[in-house]
Enzyme design. Structure first.
Site, PDB file in Angstrom:
ATOM      1  CG  ASP A   1      -1.909  -1.135   1.213  1.00  0.00           C
ATOM      2  OD1 ASP A   1      -2.195  -1.648   0.121  1.00  0.00           O
ATOM      3  OD2 ASP A   1      -2.367  -1.520   2.307  1.00  0.00           O
TER       4      ASP A   1
HETATM    5  N1  URA Z   1      -1.316  -5.996   3.683  1.00  0.00           N
HETATM    6  C1  URA Z   1      -1.831  -4.738   3.717  1.00  0.00           C
HETATM    7  O1  URA Z   1      -2.884  -4.500   4.254  1.00  0.00           O
HETATM    8  N2  URA Z   1      -1.101  -3.761   3.119  1.00  0.00           N
HETATM    9  C2  URA Z   1       0.086  -3.953   2.528  1.00  0.00           C
HETATM   10  O2  URA Z   1       0.692  -3.007   2.023  1.00  0.00           O
HETATM   11  C3  URA Z   1       0.600  -5.262   2.523  1.00  0.00           C
HETATM   12  C4  URA Z   1      -0.129  -6.272   3.098  1.00  0.00           C
END
Ligand code: URA
Length: 230
Positions: A102
């Site tokens: 993310d």
């Molecule tokens: N899980 C999430 O919620 N975000 C990420 O960036 C990676 C795994």
């Protein structure tokens, strides 16, 4: 594609000639003479008969990047800086991301032009562990551990997550190991307890660990041993 089919598809050889070339040891793949008709020829393989190069093969690239916060896991974005913007232009061509993170998640990001290899790293069926350091808004209860092991039902995908290992490190921090990479998986798992993830950092994928010499935004090539570990 198998070597005998690769050679047979070329206009210069028929099947009998292919068999003969292989038996005579005149075919070399990546510099090594081979008589194996089933040997896998990939876009990265250099294939030659005697001194004639039939396919030069283009170099496979495998990079680890310390993803900083505030950058998009995409190869293009109209608004935000992407992880590719952190690499020199000469290295970017045809790279894809093996396991997105993310916008605000930090840590290990792997980029490669080898799709077969990255699928082995990311597909749930290969069960390659991905480890995250998680900080949450509220306290993490001891009862979380069993729930993470049991799995959570994700209605959108209609699946239950595979057993995950949660090691509680402090009142609001934990190390989580999962073998999948579903959309926002870690946040959704903690969301089950209405506990917001406030910081997330990926430490490792398979047996590849983020190199501590890399500051956020820095990258290096994977070593041969890291590539072979997948
Ligand atoms: N899980 C999430 O919620 N975000 C990420 O960036 C990676 C795994």
């Amino acid at each position: 594609m198998r070597l005998d089919r690769f050679l047979g598809n070329l206009p210069c050889y028929n099947r009998q000639q292919v068999r003969l070339l292989l038996a005579q040891g005149r075919v070399r793949v990546d510099g090594v003479a081979t008589a194996d008709p089933l040997l896998e020829v990939r876009e990265f393989s250099r294939v030659a008969v005697d001194e004639q190069v039939l396919q030069a093969g283009h170099p496979a690239r495998y990079l680890m990047l310390h993803k900083p916060s505030g950058c998009v896991s995409a190869t293009q974005d109209p608004q935000h800086r992407t992880v590719l913007d952190l690499l020199p232009a000469a290295l970017r061509d045809e790279l894809h991301i093996a396991g997105r993170l993310d916008y605000n998640t930090t840590g290990l990001m792997i980029l490669t032009n080898d799709g077969q290899w990255s699928r082995r790293l990311t597909q749930p069926k290969t069960k390659q562990p991905k480890t995250y350091l998680v900080h949450t808004e509220d306290e993490i209860g001891a009862h979380y551990v069993e729930r993470f092991r049991e799995g959570f039902y994700f209605a959108f995908e209609d699946l239950t997550t595979l057993p995950a290992q949660l090691d509680i490190l402090g009142p609001r921090s934990a190390r989580l190991t999962i073998v999948e990479g579903r959309y926002h998986q870690v946040k959704r798992m903690f969301g089950h307890f209405q506990n917001k993830v406030v910081a997330l950092h990926r430490e490792s994928m398979g047996s590849i660990t983020l190199d501590p010499i890399l500051h956020p935004g820095e990258f290096r090539a994977l070593t041969d041993a890291e590539i072979a570990s997948v």
